[in-house]
Scaffold this active site. Structure first.
Site, PDB file in Angstrom:
ATOM      1  N   SER A 250       0.840  -1.205   0.000  1.00 43.70           N
ATOM      2  CA  SER A 250       0.000   0.000   0.000  1.00 43.70           C
ATOM      3  C   SER A 250       0.874   1.255   0.000  1.00 43.70           C
ATOM      4  O   SER A 250       2.065   1.192   0.332  1.00 43.70           O
ATOM      5  CB  SER A 250      -0.921  -0.023   1.221  1.00 43.70           C
ATOM      6  OG  SER A 250      -0.189  -0.298   2.402  1.00 43.70           O
TER       7      SER A 250
ATOM      8  N   GLU B 273       1.010   5.512   1.032  1.00 43.20           N
ATOM      9  CA  GLU B 273       0.413   6.598   1.832  1.00 43.20           C
ATOM     10  C   GLU B 273       0.746   7.969   1.236  1.00 43.20           C
ATOM     11  O   GLU B 273       1.871   8.209   0.805  1.00 43.20           O
ATOM     12  CB  GLU B 273       0.944   6.495   3.271  1.00 43.20           C
ATOM     13  CG  GLU B 273       0.430   7.587   4.178  1.00 43.20           C
ATOM     14  CD  GLU B 273       0.818   7.351   5.632  1.00 43.20           C
ATOM     15  OE1 GLU B 273       0.724   6.200   6.111  1.00 43.20           O
ATOM     16  OE2 GLU B 273       1.222   8.339   6.274  1.00 43.20           O
TER      17      GLU B 273
ATOM     18  N   ASP C 142      -1.318  13.765  16.714  1.00 44.91           N
ATOM     19  CA  ASP C 142      -0.505  14.723  17.480  1.00 44.91           C
ATOM     20  C   ASP C 142      -0.995  16.105  17.103  1.00 44.91           C
ATOM     21  O   ASP C 142      -0.948  16.470  15.919  1.00 44.91           O
ATOM     22  CB  ASP C 142       0.977  14.625  17.077  1.00 44.91           C
ATOM     23  CG  ASP C 142       1.600  13.330  17.543  1.00 44.91           C
ATOM     24  OD1 ASP C 142       1.359  12.942  18.697  1.00 44.91           O
ATOM     25  OD2 ASP C 142       2.337  12.733  16.745  1.00 44.91           O
TER      26      ASP C 142
ATOM     27  N   PHE D 248      12.400  14.282  11.014  1.00 44.63           N
ATOM     28  CA  PHE D 248      11.233  13.411  11.218  1.00 44.63           C
ATOM     29  C   PHE D 248      11.541  12.331  12.246  1.00 44.63           C
ATOM     30  O   PHE D 248      10.743  12.013  13.105  1.00 44.63           O
ATOM     31  CB  PHE D 248      10.895  12.643   9.943  1.00 44.63           C
ATOM     32  CG  PHE D 248      10.032  13.369   8.956  1.00 44.63           C
ATOM     33  CD1 PHE D 248       9.327  14.502   9.289  1.00 44.63           C
ATOM     34  CD2 PHE D 248       9.910  12.867   7.656  1.00 44.63           C
ATOM     35  CE1 PHE D 248       8.528  15.140   8.358  1.00 44.63           C
ATOM     36  CE2 PHE D 248       9.114  13.505   6.721  1.00 44.63           C
ATOM     37  CZ  PHE D 248       8.425  14.637   7.075  1.00 44.63           C
TER      38      PHE D 248
ATOM     39  N   HIS E 164       3.970  -1.063   3.621  1.00 39.22           N
ATOM     40  CA  HIS E 164       3.184   0.164   3.451  1.00 39.22           C
ATOM     41  C   HIS E 164       4.197   1.292   3.221  1.00 39.22           C
ATOM     42  O   HIS E 164       5.004   1.587   4.110  1.00 39.22           O
ATOM     43  CB  HIS E 164       2.359   0.426   4.725  1.00 39.22           C
ATOM     44  CG  HIS E 164       1.547   1.686   4.691  1.00 39.22           C
ATOM     45  ND1 HIS E 164       0.340   1.791   4.026  1.00 39.22           N
ATOM     46  CD2 HIS E 164       1.756   2.913   5.249  1.00 39.22           C
ATOM     47  CE1 HIS E 164      -0.158   3.011   4.185  1.00 39.22           C
ATOM     48  NE2 HIS E 164       0.690   3.713   4.927  1.00 39.22           N
TER      49      HIS E 164
HETATM   50  P1  FAD Z   1      -2.084   5.711  20.794  1.00 39.85           P
HETATM   51  O1  FAD Z   1      -2.131   4.295  20.373  1.00 39.85           O
HETATM   52  O2  FAD Z   1      -3.279   6.279  21.482  1.00 39.85           O
HETATM   53  O3  FAD Z   1      -0.804   5.887  21.735  1.00 39.85           O
HETATM   54  C1  FAD Z   1      -0.277   7.166  22.014  1.00 39.85           C
HETATM   55  C2  FAD Z   1       0.620   7.116  23.232  1.00 39.85           C
HETATM   56  O4  FAD Z   1      -0.183   7.039  24.404  1.00 39.85           O
HETATM   57  C3  FAD Z   1       1.562   5.910  23.304  1.00 39.85           C
HETATM   58  O5  FAD Z   1       2.754   6.347  23.898  1.00 39.85           O
HETATM   59  C4  FAD Z   1       0.826   4.938  24.192  1.00 39.85           C
HETATM   60  O6  FAD Z   1       1.705   4.018  24.816  1.00 39.85           O
HETATM   61  C5  FAD Z   1       0.186   5.910  25.178  1.00 39.85           C
HETATM   62  N1  FAD Z   1      -1.064   5.435  25.769  1.00 39.85           N
HETATM   63  C6  FAD Z   1      -2.097   4.837  25.159  1.00 39.85           C
HETATM   64  N2  FAD Z   1      -3.113   4.609  26.024  1.00 39.85           N
HETATM   65  C7  FAD Z   1      -2.702   5.098  27.221  1.00 39.85           C
HETATM   66  C8  FAD Z   1      -3.287   5.176  28.511  1.00 39.85           C
HETATM   67  N3  FAD Z   1      -4.528   4.730  28.733  1.00 39.85           N
HETATM   68  N4  FAD Z   1      -2.576   5.768  29.509  1.00 39.85           N
HETATM   69  C9  FAD Z   1      -1.321   6.242  29.280  1.00 39.85           C
HETATM   70  N5  FAD Z   1      -0.703   6.189  28.074  1.00 39.85           N
HETATM   71  C10 FAD Z   1      -1.394   5.617  27.061  1.00 39.85           C
HETATM   72  N6  FAD Z   1      -0.634  11.477  12.988  1.00 39.85           N
HETATM   73  C11 FAD Z   1      -1.533  12.372  12.522  1.00 39.85           C
HETATM   74  O7  FAD Z   1      -1.748  13.400  13.172  1.00 39.85           O
HETATM   75  N7  FAD Z   1      -2.202  12.171  11.355  1.00 39.85           N
HETATM   76  C12 FAD Z   1      -2.027  11.055  10.613  1.00 39.85           C
HETATM   77  O8  FAD Z   1      -2.657  10.898   9.568  1.00 39.85           O
HETATM   78  C13 FAD Z   1      -1.093  10.068  11.083  1.00 39.85           C
HETATM   79  N8  FAD Z   1      -0.910   8.910  10.410  1.00 39.85           N
HETATM   80  C14 FAD Z   1      -0.093   7.939  10.950  1.00 39.85           C
HETATM   81  C15 FAD Z   1       0.005   6.701  10.294  1.00 39.85           C
HETATM   82  C16 FAD Z   1       0.797   5.694  10.829  1.00 39.85           C
HETATM   83  C17 FAD Z   1       0.874   4.355  10.116  1.00 39.85           C
HETATM   84  C18 FAD Z   1       1.549   5.920  12.019  1.00 39.85           C
HETATM   85  C19 FAD Z   1       2.453   4.851  12.574  1.00 39.85           C
HETATM   86  C20 FAD Z   1       1.461   7.148  12.662  1.00 39.85           C
HETATM   87  C21 FAD Z   1       0.636   8.161  12.149  1.00 39.85           C
HETATM   88  N9  FAD Z   1       0.474   9.391  12.786  1.00 39.85           N
HETATM   89  C22 FAD Z   1      -0.410  10.327  12.294  1.00 39.85           C
HETATM   90  C23 FAD Z   1       1.231   9.687  14.002  1.00 39.85           C
HETATM   91  C24 FAD Z   1       0.436   9.328  15.265  1.00 39.85           C
HETATM   92  O9  FAD Z   1      -0.744  10.056  15.343  1.00 39.85           O
HETATM   93  C25 FAD Z   1       1.335   9.662  16.451  1.00 39.85           C
HETATM   94  O10 FAD Z   1       2.403   8.764  16.530  1.00 39.85           O
HETATM   95  C26 FAD Z   1       0.618   9.803  17.775  1.00 39.85           C
HETATM   96  O11 FAD Z   1       1.532  10.387  18.702  1.00 39.85           O
HETATM   97  C27 FAD Z   1       0.148   8.477  18.376  1.00 39.85           C
HETATM   98  O12 FAD Z   1      -0.916   7.975  17.723  1.00 39.85           O
HETATM   99  P2  FAD Z   1      -1.416   6.468  18.044  1.00 39.85           P
HETATM  100  O13 FAD Z   1      -2.646   6.263  17.269  1.00 39.85           O
HETATM  101  O14 FAD Z   1      -0.324   5.535  17.895  1.00 39.85           O
HETATM  102  O15 FAD Z   1      -1.763   6.691  19.594  1.00 39.85           O
END
Ligand code: FAD
Length: 281
Positions: free
Chosen positions: A8, A10, A102, A210, A260
């Site tokens: 895929s 992105e 973020d 990055f 990906h």
């Molecule tokens: P989560 O899975 O919620 O985790 C975030 C952090 O919180 C981790 O450190 C986790 O260990 C911690 N955590 C989770 N639950 C708890 C809890 N209950 N208590 C305490 N800590 C906890 N960002 C964008 O803004 N837009 C995008 O389109 C985008 N696309 C992405 C695509 C991919 C494939 C990847 C890998 C990243 C992408 N990101 C994007 C970046 C991503 O949003 C960031 O890395 C963000 O900081 C974390 O998102 P997550 O969904 O992994 O968060």
């Protein structure tokens, strides 16, 4: 074997008309390789809401490759998320990349009702049942804000249990970290595919910036060589292509369920790797 793997690409939504045209031309070029899907990023807090939506609908409809919108929960209310989910569902979109996101600096603290990606996955399942294939993010080298590796693994497991269908990793250059991560989550009973996210190397200073921000480590032997090339972008590209192609070869040989590509809206760097690997077209 390789036909069953998922390949895929992105993109990020362009800011200008010219950038959007370039994105479409890149997407058309990549569509000829028959990827499983495209995806398009989302600016947390809704900053790219309309641009992501329009890009996704155009890639999916006009370019003709199933396209997954990224959706992030920090900064968006449940009502805003629900509205987007409904729009995507009605447009026939079947896959979503569900993230926490973020917030850009300066946007203050997260104001969304959902704080973490596992809550977003549960929300999507509650609202739309099994309609969407939900992708989540995985961090073989640990998310930079995680308390420790164990708690990050526990978070990944929570996302899988909340209903994620598969995962895409943050990019990395250390193959062992990927296999270790997969082994760890398998031991926790999580069986969803974890597809490595691949960042082609084209520009050292951007990559270094990055990587610092997202917690991806550039191994010293790679960094030192990239630094030594200075402004010689042809050498950076050639070396980067070799390093990343070899890494992908090892990932696929070790059983990775696909790749990906973070295209940065460019076709050539991802296709160079694709062709080196002789991936199916
Ligand atoms: P989560 O899975 O919620 O985790 C975030 C952090 O919180 C981790 O450190 C986790 O260990 C911690 N955590 C989770 N639950 C708890 C809890 N209950 N208590 C305490 N800590 C906890 N960002 C964008 O803004 N837009 C995008 O389109 C985008 N696309 C992405 C695509 C991919 C494939 C990847 C890998 C990243 C992408 N990101 C994007 C970046 C991503 O949003 C960031 O890395 C963000 O900081 C974390 O998102 P997550 O969904 O992994 O968060």
């Amino acid at each position: 074997m390789s036909q069953e793997r998922s390949y895929s690409f992105e993109f990020f939504p362009a800011k200008t008309e010219a950038g959007h045209e370039k994105l479409l031309s890149t997407a058309r070029e990549l569509a000829a390789y028959n990827p499983e899907f495209f995806s398009c990023t989302y600016g947390a807090g809704g900053s790219t809401r309309d641009r992501t939506l329009n890009t996704v609908l155009q890639l999916d409809g006009e370019v003709g490759v199933p396209t997954a919108p990224h959706l992030s929960c920090v900064g968006d209310s449940k009502a805003e998320l629900r509205e987007l989910l409904t729009l995507y569902k009605n447009a026939g979109i079947k896959r979503i990349v569900a993230l926490r996101g973020d917030l850009p600096s300066g946007m203050g603290l997260a104001s969304g009702e959902l704080r973490y990606a596992n809550e977003l996955v549960s929300f999507i399942r509650e609202e739309t049942g099994e309609h969407f294939h939900i992708e989540v993010a995985a961090y073989p080298e640990m998310h930079p804000q995680a308390r420790n590796f164990e708690s990050d693994i526990a978070n990944f497991v929570r996302k899988a249990k909340a209903g994620a269908s598969s995962a895409i990793t943050q990019y990395f250059f250390n193959v062992d970290s990927y296999f270790y991560f997969v082994e760890r989550v398998r031991k926790m009973g999580v069986e969803i595919p974890v597809v490595p996210g691949i960042m082609p190397i084209t520009n050292y200073s951007k990559l270094a910036r990055f990587s610092d921000a997202c917690g991806a480590e550039i191994p010293r032997w790679v960094r030192k060589q990239l630094e030594a090339y200075g402004d010689d972008s042809d050498s950076i590209r050639a070396f980067g292509e070799q390093v990343v192609s070899e890494m992908c070869e090892r990932l696929l040989a070790g059983g990775a369920p696909g790749l990906h590509f973070y295209t940065m809206n460019l076709a050539a760097p991802s296709l160079a790797i694709w062709n080196n690997l002789k991936l199916p077209r």
